[in-house]
Design an enzyme around this catalytic site. Structure first.
Site, PDB file in Angstrom:
ATOM      1  N   ASN A   1       0.801  -1.225   0.000  1.00 12.66           N
ATOM      2  CA  ASN A   1       0.000   0.000   0.000  1.00 12.66           C
ATOM      3  C   ASN A   1       0.839   1.282   0.000  1.00 12.66           C
ATOM      4  O   ASN A   1       0.380   2.315  -0.455  1.00 12.66           O
ATOM      5  CB  ASN A   1      -1.014  -0.001   1.151  1.00 12.66           C
ATOM      6  N   GLU A  14       5.557  -3.479  11.966  1.00 12.52           N
ATOM      7  CA  GLU A  14       4.207  -2.913  12.065  1.00 12.52           C
ATOM      8  C   GLU A  14       3.296  -3.847  11.295  1.00 12.52           C
ATOM      9  O   GLU A  14       3.458  -4.037  10.092  1.00 12.52           O
ATOM     10  CB  GLU A  14       4.182  -1.495  11.488  1.00 12.52           C
ATOM     11  N   CYS A  30      -3.092   0.740   7.146  1.00 14.31           N
ATOM     12  CA  CYS A  30      -3.035   0.198   8.512  1.00 14.31           C
ATOM     13  C   CYS A  30      -3.690   1.143   9.505  1.00 14.31           C
ATOM     14  O   CYS A  30      -4.240   0.696  10.517  1.00 14.31           O
ATOM     15  CB  CYS A  30      -1.581  -0.063   8.912  1.00 14.31           C
TER      16      CYS A  30
END
Length: 440
Positions: free
Chosen positions: A112, A207, A241
């Site tokens: 992304n 992450e 996210c």
């Protein structure tokens, strides 16, 4: 690849900080010069809207410049410790504490943000004196390779930055368990947990996604909340996210909030990324199928489709707002990573916080209230890496700390934190033949 990285790293570690910074500034200038071709790749590869794609590249160049400037200061700082501050010791030992490179860093960004989240790993690692092996996402690899060309064109020594392309299922274990990898910086999903279990004794910066909740209190500015919920939930088709992935609305204001959000969702444009539409196709058919499964599960269990019936053409999903979502629905807990936003009605803020903290994720969250005292208390109670007050969750500005709790990650990002992650501490102790006191 790893052998050449090790050799190049030794020479790079002997390069003065200011010269490393000069190279990074050249990289940033080249990225701005070639921003449009890189952005065009993002549009074609990951269906990111054209304007957002260009913004990602320019933001990445700014991140590199900031890292170079911060790195010169942060990495140039050391410590001098005197022994006599600890009981029983005299001042006859001096400890020089310095920051030294880790060696070879393996950087794995997601689809992304294949440019920005690559740069957020590359720039700190290189500034700290490391070599880097970059494993770009399968979708986003071409944009990543174009970006890497800027590093090479800026004069980065041969072998210092290498690229390994391929599907993670095929080359992932080879890279993440390689004995010459001294650090892994990964952004993605549950794959990161598997990497952590296999990686061994290397530092990890990870992450791994989130189920970012938006708590809307009874006294909230509903117009403001609705505006941020729409942007936070549907920007880049929800494939972030830090997207708003669950609205926990106080029952007293839920009707008005849902109506305001629904009105905004109805104005979102749907179509091709080349046309700068708000909602563009999600990354894959598998992702679209997963999102549809979550929505259908919620509908079967009683959720209301506020913005009309489910509509999908291939990977293109029309934005969907769901109301009256309950805790027995998958959508209350799982991360859709798409343009689907559930609303749960809660009788109290305490129950909203309780739901937030029961999630396996703990990346970010947000709270809307006019009372700063309530905002601080709610933020303190929410077990997430970041809480935004009266704004949607967001990663950035890029020098802000960025971290997740529980299954959302390990370690912390943000430029200074990432620089600190890319070095280890070394002590040199000088033993004097007798005590020596300043001005003594």
């Amino acid at each position: 690849m790893f052998e050449s990285a090790k050799v190049a790293q030794k020479a790079w570690a002997r390069t003065p900080l200011y010269k490393r910074a000069e190279v990074l500034h050249k990289v940033a200038a080249l990225m701005r010069e070639h921003a449009q071709p890189i952005a065009d790749c993002l549009v074609k590869e990951v269906a990111k809207p054209a304007k957002d794609s260009l913004t990602e590249v320019i933001r990445s160049a700014d991140l590199i410049d900031y890292t170079a400037e911060e790195g010169v200061r942060f990495l140039g700082e050391g410590q001098l410790l005197n022994a006599d501050s600890f009981p029983g010791n005299a001042r006859n030992k001096l400890c020089l504490v310095s920051k030294v490179p880790l060696g070879v860093v393996l950087a794995i960004p997601p689809f992304n943000y294949p440019v920005n989240l690559a740069v957020s790993k590359l720039a700190p690692a290189l500034m700290a004196g490391n070599a880097v092996v970059l494993k770009p996402p399968t979708q986003g690899a071409v944009a990543g390779i174009h970006m890497v060309q800027c590093f090479h064109a800026a004069g980065l020594p041969a072998g210092l930055l290498s690229v390994a392309t391929g599907r993670g299922a095929e080359i992932g274990d080879f890279l993440t368990t390689h004995p010459d990898v001294n650090c892994i910086s990964f952004t993605g999903g549950d794959t990161g947990i598997a990497i952590a279990k296999k990686a061994g004794m290397v530092p990890l910066q990870m992450e791994l996604g989130g189920k970012d909740v938006c708590i809307v209190c009874e006294d909230a500015d509903l117009e403001l909340a609705a505006k941020h919920i729409i942007k936070g939930g549907f920007s880049y088709s929800g494939q972030r996210c830090t997207a708003v992935k669950l609205v926990l609305a106080h029952a007293a204001v839920a009707d008005r909030l849902v109506a305001a959000v629904a009105a905004g969702v109805a104005k979102l444009s749907v179509g091709r990324p080349e046309d700068d539409c708000d909602i563009t196709p999600v990354v894959s058919e598998g992702s679209a199928n997963f999102i549809e499964g979550l929505a259908m599960d919620a509908k079967a269990k009683g959720a209301k489709f506020v913005t009309g019936e489910w509509r999908r053409e291939g990977n293109l999903i029309w934005p969907l707002l769901l109301d009256h979502v309950t805790a027995d629905m998958r959508l209350a807990w799982e991360e859709p990573f798409g343009p689907v936003l559930p609303v749960m009605r809660v009788p109290s803020v305490e129950l909203a916080v309780e739901h937030c903290n029961k999630s396996k994720y703990g990346l970010q969250g947000c709270v809307f209230t006019r009372d700063i005292n309530s905002a601080i208390r709610i933020s303190d109670a929410m077990e997430t890496g970041t809480v935004q007050v009266n704004s949607a969750p967001a990663r950035g500005p890029d020098h802000f700390p960025f971290q997740g709790f529980r299954d959302s990650g390990i370690g912390s990002q943000g430029i200074r934190n990432s620089l600190g992650m890319m070095v280890k501490t070394k002590s040199t102790v000088i033993n004097l033949d007798k005590e020596s006191y300043t001005m003594g």
